[in-house]
Design a protein around this motif. Structure first.
Motif, short mmCIF file in Angstrom:
data_model
loop_
_atom_site.label_atom_id
_atom_site.label_comp_id
_atom_site.label_asym_id
_atom_site.label_seq_id
_atom_site.Cartn_x
_atom_site.Cartn_y
_atom_site.Cartn_z
N HIS A 20 0.82 -1.21 0.00
CA HIS A 20 0.00 0.00 0.00
C HIS A 20 0.86 1.26 0.00
O HIS A 20 1.73 1.43 0.85
N TRP A 21 0.57 2.14 -0.97
CA TRP A 21 1.24 3.45 -1.05
C TRP A 21 0.15 4.50 -0.83
O TRP A 21 -0.71 4.72 -1.70
N PRO A 22 0.12 5.16 0.34
CA PRO A 22 -1.07 5.93 0.72
C PRO A 22 -1.10 7.39 0.27
O PRO A 22 -2.05 8.10 0.59
N PHE A 23 -0.06 7.84 -0.46
CA PHE A 23 0.01 9.28 -0.76
C PHE A 23 -0.74 9.62 -2.05
O PHE A 23 -0.65 8.88 -3.04
N CYS A 24 -1.46 10.74 -2.00
CA CYS A 24 -2.20 11.22 -3.17
C CYS A 24 -1.97 12.72 -3.29
O CYS A 24 -1.86 13.41 -2.29
N PRO A 25 -1.96 13.24 -4.52
CA PRO A 25 -1.78 14.68 -4.69
C PRO A 25 -3.06 15.46 -4.35
O PRO A 25 -3.03 16.68 -4.28
N TYR A 26 -4.18 14.78 -4.19
CA TYR A 26 -5.47 15.42 -3.86
C TYR A 26 -6.32 14.34 -3.20
O TYR A 26 -5.95 13.16 -3.21
N GLN A 45 10.22 8.44 4.47
CA GLN A 45 10.13 7.75 5.77
C GLN A 45 9.18 6.55 5.66
O GLN A 45 9.43 5.49 6.24
N TYR A 46 8.12 6.76 4.91
CA TYR A 46 7.15 5.67 4.73
C TYR A 46 7.80 4.50 4.00
O TYR A 46 7.62 3.34 4.37
N HIS A 47 8.55 4.82 2.97
CA HIS A 47 9.21 3.76 2.22
C HIS A 47 10.13 2.95 3.16
O HIS A 47 10.16 1.72 3.11
N GLN A 48 10.88 3.67 4.02
CA GLN A 48 11.77 2.97 4.96
C GLN A 48 10.96 2.07 5.90
O GLN A 48 11.37 0.94 6.20
N ALA A 49 9.80 2.58 6.35
CA ALA A 49 8.97 1.77 7.26
C ALA A 49 8.46 0.51 6.54
O ALA A 49 8.43 -0.58 7.12
N LEU A 50 8.08 0.70 5.27
CA LEU A 50 7.64 -0.46 4.49
C LEU A 50 8.74 -1.52 4.40
O LEU A 50 8.48 -2.72 4.52
N LEU A 285 -7.82 -16.34 9.37
CA LEU A 285 -7.99 -15.06 10.06
C LEU A 285 -7.67 -13.90 9.13
O LEU A 285 -6.84 -14.03 8.23
N ARG A 286 -8.35 -12.78 9.39
CA ARG A 286 -8.12 -11.59 8.59
C ARG A 286 -7.46 -10.54 9.49
O ARG A 286 -7.86 -10.36 10.64
N PHE A 287 -6.43 -9.90 8.98
CA PHE A 287 -5.65 -8.95 9.78
C PHE A 287 -5.66 -7.59 9.09
O PHE A 287 -5.75 -7.50 7.87
N GLN A 288 -5.56 -6.55 9.91
CA GLN A 288 -5.36 -5.23 9.30
C GLN A 288 -4.23 -4.51 10.00
O GLN A 288 -4.11 -4.53 11.23
N ASN A 289 -3.39 -3.86 9.20
CA ASN A 289 -2.29 -3.07 9.74
C ASN A 289 -2.80 -1.76 10.32
O ASN A 289 -3.88 -1.29 9.96
N GLU A 290 -1.96 -1.18 11.16
CA GLU A 290 -2.22 0.14 11.73
C GLU A 290 -2.62 1.12 10.62
O GLU A 290 -1.97 1.18 9.58
N LYS A 291 -3.71 1.89 10.84
CA LYS A 291 -4.19 2.80 9.79
C LYS A 291 -3.66 4.22 9.94
O LYS A 291 -3.74 5.02 9.01
N ASN A 292 -3.13 4.53 11.14
CA ASN A 292 -2.60 5.88 11.36
C ASN A 292 -1.13 5.92 10.94
O ASN A 292 -0.32 5.11 11.39
N LEU A 293 -0.80 6.87 10.07
CA LEU A 293 0.53 6.89 9.48
C LEU A 293 1.63 7.00 10.54
O LEU A 293 2.61 6.24 10.52
N LEU A 294 1.48 7.93 11.48
CA LEU A 294 2.56 8.14 12.46
C LEU A 294 2.68 6.94 13.41
O LEU A 294 3.78 6.54 13.79
N LYS A 295 1.53 6.34 13.74
CA LYS A 295 1.58 5.15 14.60
C LYS A 295 2.21 3.98 13.84
O LYS A 295 2.92 3.16 14.42
N TYR A 296 1.94 3.92 12.55
CA TYR A 296 2.56 2.86 11.72
C TYR A 296 4.08 3.02 11.76
O TYR A 296 4.82 2.04 11.95
N PHE A 297 4.57 4.26 11.64
CA PHE A 297 6.02 4.49 11.71
C PHE A 297 6.57 4.00 13.04
O PHE A 297 7.59 3.34 13.11
N LYS A 298 5.87 4.35 14.12
CA LYS A 298 6.33 3.98 15.47
C LYS A 298 6.43 2.46 15.59
O LYS A 298 7.42 1.91 16.09
N THR A 299 5.39 1.79 15.12
CA THR A 299 5.36 0.33 15.21
C THR A 299 6.57 -0.26 14.49
O THR A 299 7.23 -1.17 15.00
#
Ligand code: SF4
Length: 389
Positions: A20-26, A45-50, A285-299
């Motif tokens: 998932h790449w969450p950035f959009c120009p709009y 930073q997101y790429h590094q977290a990925l 089982l179905r899993f979902q990753n953290e949805k908040n960007l900054l919390k995702y970085f922390k994790t």
């Protein structure tokens, strides 16, 4: 502190992966996705977290890793910085074994692609572009805050067809302010394009979106269900005439270009998602990753699993999923297999509802298989609820 791994089955064979790449120009007014506009400063930073999430998987996964599909979705993955994208594909090559027939798709939005990116993506192993066209009416797109134009779409198709044989487009039926003449002229143009696949989605009005508020205030007028279904039927025929097979109610492909990644979802095969808000399924089982960007970085900084939500499906949910996904596909659902583990009372109730829905023209039962008919599309949820056990 890390959350538990939620009993994720590390032995399961991973064949289908989603990035998932969450950035959009709009931010489009109808968008329900984990997508952020105006946060481009976090891309690196997101790429590094990925990459950290991939490392975590690499260390912990014990099952097979021979992958058949990679789907980079979003968001707007065409804004993935070139150097980072090459790094990502290199990492995917080292963590997974790529099938010779690997289907590697990236979602791209017109107006966000530089011609040199196309060559770079091809070099990175990408072999399928999924292009978010949605509409060719610039005024309609502008009102939806989708800042692309018909000219951007045509330019991208022209450039992309030099590098990629497997081009797919997404379109939305039911957008406000689109006349029948507009819609049909758009489809007539599309069938002349060098594309192999089309996904035609119905506009969904999700709560907490500007579109939802606009509709509730009466500022946005949506077409009627009947109008939408009429355009849908017409479009199905038009694509058929042009050589596209309808292999699912919303999906059309020229022979051999059906999306393997989509089919894996519909057939409830295990898949693994990476990135903020991404979902995974291990067969149970179905899993979902953290949805908040900054919390995702922390994790990721704490070297933890990104899962923050797990759902164990009940027998009745599994049953509903099988029906919901299966009856939309051209193969339909095998009714005998569905009934295998039901009690006598449940079978009786199911058969009663089946007869009612068939009579109403929402579903079709043919040679022991169940199909959703286009008329049932606008009431799909009610059809599924009726068939629940
Ligand atoms: S481009 Fe897609 S993900 Fe981005 S805001 Fe629009 S609908 Fe959402």
């Amino acid at each position: 502190m890390c959350l538990t791994n939620f009993q994720y089955n590390a032995q399961v064979a991973v064949e289908y992966i989603y990035i998932h790449w969450p950035f959009c120009p709009y931010k489009c007014t109808y968008c329900p996705f984990v997508a952020f506009a105006g946060l481009d400063k976090y891309m690196e930073q997101y790429h590094q977290a990925l990459m950290q999430e991939l490392d975590w998987f690499d260390r912990n996964h014990q099952g097979s890793r021979k992958i058949k599909t990679i789907f980079v979705g979003g968001g707007t993955p065409s804004t993935y910085p070139d150097r980072c994208l090459l790094d990502m594909s290199g990492r995917l090559k080292s963590v997974f074994e790529w099938d010779e027939q690997l289907e590697f798709s990236i979602e791209v939005n017109p107006g966000t692609v530089r011609p040199e990116q196309l060559k770079l993506w091809k070099g990175a192993g990408i072999n399928r572009l999924s292009i978010g066209v949605q509409s060719l009416n610039d005024q309609v797109l502008k009102k939806l805050n989708r800042l692309q134009s018909a000219a951007d779409v045509r330019r991208l198709l022209d450039q992309a067809s030099y590098h990629f044989d497997n081009l797919s487009i997404d379109i939305i039926v039911g957008l406000p302010d689109v006349s029948q003449a507009d819609w049909r002229a758009m489809i007539d143009e599309m069938v002349t394009w060098p594309i192999k696949h089309v996904s035609m989605y119905f506009l969904m009005v999700h709560e907490n979106t500007p579109l939802y508020r606009g509709v509730n205030r009466g500022d946005v007028l949506l077409p009627t269900d009947d109008w939408v279904v009429d355009q849908y039927y017409w479009t199905v025929e038009r694509f058929k005439q042009a050589g596209f097979n309808q292999y699912e109610l919303s999906n059309f492909a020229q022979p051999g270009f059906e999306s393997h990644h989509n089919q894996a979802y519909w057939e409830r095969k295990p898949y693994r998602g990476f990135g903020v808000g991404a979902c995974s399924f291990d067969g149970e089982l179905r899993f979902q990753n953290e949805k908040n960007l900054l919390k995702y970085f922390k994790t990721m900084e704490h070297d933890c699993t990104a899962f923050t939500f797990v759902e164990s499906l009940t027998r009745s949910q599994v049953w509903l999923e099988q029906i919901m996904l299966g009856m939309r596909s051209a193969k339909g659902v095998n009714i005998n297999e569905l009934l295998q583990n039901l009690t006598e009372i449940e079978v009786r109730e199911f058969n009663t509802q089946l007869a009612v829905l068939q009579e109403a023209g929402f579903i079709l039962v043919q040679q022991g298989r169940l199909y959703l008919k286009p008329k049932g599309l606008s009431v799909e949820n009610e059809v599924v609820v009726r068939l629940s056990i």
